[in-house]
Design a protein around this motif. Structure first.
Motif, PDB file in Angstrom:
ATOM      1  N   CYS A  82       0.755  -1.704  -0.306  1.00 38.96           N
ATOM      2  CA  CYS A  82      -0.249   0.312  -0.095  1.00 38.96           C
ATOM      3  C   CYS A  82       1.156   1.411  -0.419  1.00 38.96           C
ATOM      4  CB  CYS A  82      -0.801  -0.414   1.599  1.00 38.96           C
ATOM      5  SG  CYS A  82       0.377  -0.255   2.869  1.00 38.96           S
ATOM      6  N   SER A 152      -7.429   0.705   0.827  1.00 38.95           N
ATOM      7  CA  SER A 152      -7.826  -1.008   0.899  1.00 38.95           C
ATOM      8  C   SER A 152      -8.281  -1.308   0.253  1.00 38.95           C
ATOM      9  CB  SER A 152      -8.980  -0.445   1.284  1.00 38.95           C
ATOM     10  OG  SER A 152      -9.890  -1.874   1.365  1.00 38.95           O
ATOM     11  N   VAL A 153      -7.741  -1.039  -1.465  1.00 35.84           N
ATOM     12  CA  VAL A 153      -8.445  -1.574  -2.945  1.00 35.84           C
ATOM     13  C   VAL A 153      -7.086  -3.079  -3.063  1.00 35.84           C
ATOM     14  CG1 VAL A 153      -8.862  -1.808  -5.206  1.00 35.84           C
ATOM     15  CG2 VAL A 153      -9.807  -0.293  -3.592  1.00 35.84           C
ATOM     16  N   TYR A 154      -5.751  -2.427  -2.737  1.00 30.32           N
ATOM     17  CA  TYR A 154      -4.851  -2.870  -2.635  1.00 30.32           C
ATOM     18  C   TYR A 154      -3.689  -3.606  -1.854  1.00 30.32           C
ATOM     19  CZ  TYR A 154      -4.648   0.513  -6.863  1.00 30.32           C
ATOM     20  OH  TYR A 154      -5.168   0.762  -8.289  1.00 30.32           O
ATOM     21  N   CYS A 155      -4.094  -3.778  -0.109  1.00 33.09           N
ATOM     22  CA  CYS A 155      -3.797  -4.330   0.528  1.00 33.09           C
ATOM     23  C   CYS A 155      -4.389  -5.708   0.053  1.00 33.09           C
ATOM     24  CB  CYS A 155      -4.578  -3.671   1.804  1.00 33.09           C
ATOM     25  SG  CYS A 155      -3.929  -5.035   3.283  1.00 33.09           S
TER      26      CYS A 155
END
Ligand code: HEM
Ligand code: SF4
Ligand code: SF4
Lengths: 509, 245
Positions: A82, A152-155
């Motif tokens: 992130c 949050s999309v990428y975690c």
């Protein structure tokens, strides 16, 4: 415009990941909240003597109330995926603006007080005592997060830094370190009913004035009704729509659409605000209290349908939280929910977004447009983060991306998307969300807008784009203020319903 | 029985207890903590089945990580897939009879250890080479990687360099499982390997290794996107509603 007291970042073709610069934004401190507004929110307004224990207690309470917070505190593996996803980091290079580092400001305290290794070997696991300096850091960096959820999309575990920022601000409020901007706005809603503090009579005047303007402009008597009992539709919109530019252009657009559809509709002076800054500080009770005004107005006016205007965080709350907070939606089988459900028309989604409403009318052929009236514009669309990553429109996942674009294509000829890694679920925040939209954070706002400005500049250069359409009151206010720093004119910013308003054909009656 | 054997028996009972009890407690805590609001990161599945598949893709493919960072994904995936194969291969030391599946994966498991260690090395390198990752790394982040690599290398040294007495080792392990204790072979690399594994088991429930259960409980991933159709309310929020509506 007075010259900025900071360096405006230079735009580039792509947003590059900067080398970290420790402490680059440590000086950014939003103005603290004062007595009056904090008291009306039920919080202390200066640091309490027992701040340490109070903060830890509050954290303990939040950890058992919110599964997200609990899991997010434990699950992070410090993988670093992130670290280059936050627009504030990309624009400022301050490592504490990396999502994981922002989380760690709280996680180090969590580890120290709530985990075994943190109690025994704090140095090993990065655990630290809660000090006054920690709180200052929280104050600074939890007000450099727009709760946009891009991280949050990428975690790999979906860790949502927004949830942690909200918890951080809630704890800060609990010990008397509230932020002036959000605190005063919430106090205004409690007292007057909207974020701008616009009282009922003033609202009525404004609406009458707008009716005259529209009639002068189009020759058609489009109405902007207020407090009409028995109306079918209650339209709840961010109060900025009533008289900020360019917001009001979209308001006129909604009115024209409703007029063309022959709808029976009304605004409410009691619920004259779709926005709900309770979200930003993560206080459930505040958020509920603000949202309850809409339920109360709906019951009072007896409306069958509720539609929400162009606002990002308001739509997230309306779409995802109203049912929970106020029973406005379906599926509740408790008396509280049933009371409202009986009244609502089950043929419609409750609440609906104005774009869902307009797009439905377009598909049914109810609205007629002269697309060429928008020909001076080459348009792109900015996905607002709360709409993109916290809500939906229509029946399919991703409807929040297609529906507004479909509307634009139906009312205008020239449309180009920005680079794919900057739109849709990957969209970059405007830089002004979640309580950052205040002059005392101008540097954060300007620098945080960099990734979006780069993407916009790219389509402006390549495709001649000269208009960024959006569906968020905060984005509109932020961009009109910030794009001039990057050499664009503020008239390049506007609403989707502004485009609808330009092209719609109204029948003389 | 030697005091060494007694020590290792005690160590493994203790480690197993900590791992099982600790994880159970942590999972119970996650389970009972409510998620009061509907917060899936959208676009999100609109059905329960869809949400189950979303979590399954995170676990099996590291889907979000793939979107996010290809280097971390490659190293992380190599490490975890290697680890999974290595763990499967180890079942043969516990299992009687030896199912044909275990025999079949044996060679894959052996070479998977290289994959695992390579992945770990890549992840560790990032902690030194990428300034952002260096900034967020704590000593424990380094030590966990060191621990896993040490487990991997001590294990590989037995597979590929100095073989240990597998028959006796299996006797020792089965002995602990059936309370019919057998002596432990005393090769140094085995002792090191087993000691480190016990350590890993002990730290599991109190460290970031909780990401393994955590991924199943993350509300942004496991929630269904249906808030307009279904009322989502936590017990404490319902109580609040009864008190002041
Ligand atoms: C449900 C099972 C699991 C899933 C879905 C999972 C997933 C992940 C993911 C996505 C990452 C981030 C990328 C990376 O750094 O590799 C990660 C990191 C990590 N995992 Fe797992 N994991 C699981 C089980 C385990 C187990 C059983 C262990 C060890 C015994 C483990 C040890 C680690 C370690 C040490 C890291 C951090 C690597 C670093 O320092 O960069 N994981 N895991
Ligand atoms: S929620 Fe948005 S602003 Fe906050 S840390 Fe994540 S990416 Fe940055
Ligand atoms: S991507 Fe998630 S797990 Fe990785 S460092 Fe960021 S918050 Fe932690």
């Amino acid at each position: 415009m007075a010259g900025p007291e900071f360096e405006v970042p230079k735009m580039s073709e792509y947003t590059e990941v900067p080398k970290i610069k420790e402490g680059a934004m440590a000086h950014a401190k939003s103005f603290p909240a004062a007595e009056a507004s904090q008291t009306s929110l039920g919080f202390p307004w200066k640091l309490t003597d027992d701040w340490h224990d109070r903060a830890i207690n509050r954290m303990g309470e939040l950890l058992v109330k919110y599964r997200g917070l609990r899991v997010f505190m434990d699950a992070c593996v410090h993988c670093g995926a992130c670290t280059d996803k936050c627009h504030y980091f990309l624009g400022t290079a301050d490592p504490k603006n990396m999502p994981v580092a922002r989380q760690d400001l709280m996680r180090k305290v969590y580890r120290r007080y709530f985990t075994l290794p943190g109690k025994i070997v704090p140095w090993l696991v990065g655990a630290e005592d809660l000090t006054k300096e920690t709180l200052d850091d929280w104050y600074s960096y939890y007000h450099q997060c727009s709760e946009c959820r891009r991280c949050s999309v990428y975690c790999p575990y979906g860790i949502d830094t927004a949830e942690i920022t909200m918890a951080g601000r809630e704890i800060l409020n609990t010990v008397g370190m509230g932020q002036k901007y959000t605190s005063e706005i919430i106090a205004k809603v409690f007292k007057i009913g909207n974020n701008l503090g616009l009282p009922g009579p003033a609202l009525e005047d404004t609406l009458l004035g707008l009716e005259e303007d529209i009639e002068a402009d189009t020759g058609v008597a489009v109405k902007l009704p207020l407090d009409v009992k028995g109306a079918e539709i209650l339209l709840v919109t961010p109060s900025a729509d009533f008289f900020s530019e360019p917001h009001v252009e979209s308001l006129i657009g909604y009115a024209k659409v409703l007029h063309a559809a022959g709808a029976s509709w009304t605004f409410s002076s009691y619920a004259s605000e779709a926005g709900n800054f309770g979200l930003f500080n993560g206080n459930y009770e505040t958020m509920r209290k603000v949202a309850m005004r809409i339920r109360d107005a709906a019951l009072e006016l007896g409306v069958k349908r509720i539609i929400v205007g162009e606002c990002g965080h308001a739509w997230r709350i309306a779409y995802a939280f109203w049912n929970t907070l106020t029973g406005l939606g379906y599926g509740g089988n408790d008396p509280f929910s049933i009371e409202l459900q009986k009244q609502l028309d089950p043929r419609y989604k409750q609440p609906s977004h104005i774009c869902e409403y307009t797009w439905d009318l377009i598909q049914r052929g109810v609205l007629k447009f002269d697309k060429s009236l928008n020909d001076d514009r080459v348009i792109t669309f900015h996905d607002s983060c709360n709409v993109a990553r916290g809500s939906r429109m229509g029946d399919e996942p991703g409807g929040q991306f297609t529906i507004p674009r479909n509307i634009i294509r139906a009312v205008a000829n020239n449309f180009h998307d920005m680079a794919p890694e900057t739109i849709g679920e990957a969209t970059f925040c405007c830089g002004g969300g979640a309580g950052i939209l205040t002059d005392d954070l101008m540097e954060v706002r300007v620098k945080g807008a960099l990734p979006r400005m780069n993407a916009y500049n790219a389509v402006a250069q390549e495709k001649g784009v000269n208009f960024m359409a959006l569906i968020c009151a905060i984005c509109k206010a932020q961009f009109t203020k910030v794009v001039p720093y990057y050499g664009f004119d503020m008239s390049q910013i506007g609403g989707v319903h502004q485009l609808v308003s330009t092209a719609i054909k109204l029948e003389q009656d | 029985m030697s005091s060494l054997t007694v020590f290792y028996i005690g160590l493994f009972y203790f480690a197993t207890f900590v791992l099982v009890a600790g994880l159970t407690y942590r999972i119970y805590e996650y389970w009972k903590t409510p998620a009061p609001l509907s917060i899936p990161t959208t676009p999100a599945p609109t059905t329960r089945t869809g949400a189950v598949f979303r979590v399954a893709r995170e676990v099996a493919l590291f889907e979000s990580l793939f979107k996010s960072n290809k280097w971390i994904w490659v190293f992380g995936y190599l490490f975890h897939i290697g680890l999974a194969l290595v763990l499967l291969r180890h079942v043969r030391y516990f299992s009687e009879p030896l199912y044909s599946f275990l025999v079949f994966i044996q060679p894959f498991g052996e070479y998977a250890s290289f994959v695992m260690v390579a992945g770990l090395a890549g992840l560790w390198a990032r902690r030194f080479l990428v300034d952002r990752v260096r900034y967020i790394s704590t000593p424990s982040d380094h030590l966990i990687l060191a621990l896993l690599i040490a487990i991997g290398i001590s294990g590989m040294s037995m597979t590929f360099v100095a073989h240990t007495d597998i028959v006796n080792l299996k006797g020792f392990v089965r002995g602990m499982m059936t309370l019919d204790f057998q002596p432990l072979p005393t090769d140094a690399n085995l002792l090191v390997h087993l000691f480190l594994v016990a350590l890993l088991m002990i730290i599991f429930p109190v460290s970031k290794l909780l990401h393994a259960p955590g991924v199943f409980f993350s509300p942004t991933r496991n929630q269904v996107d249906n808030p307009r159709e279904k009322r989502h309310i936590a017990p404490w929020a319902a109580a609040l509603e009864r008190d002041n509506s």
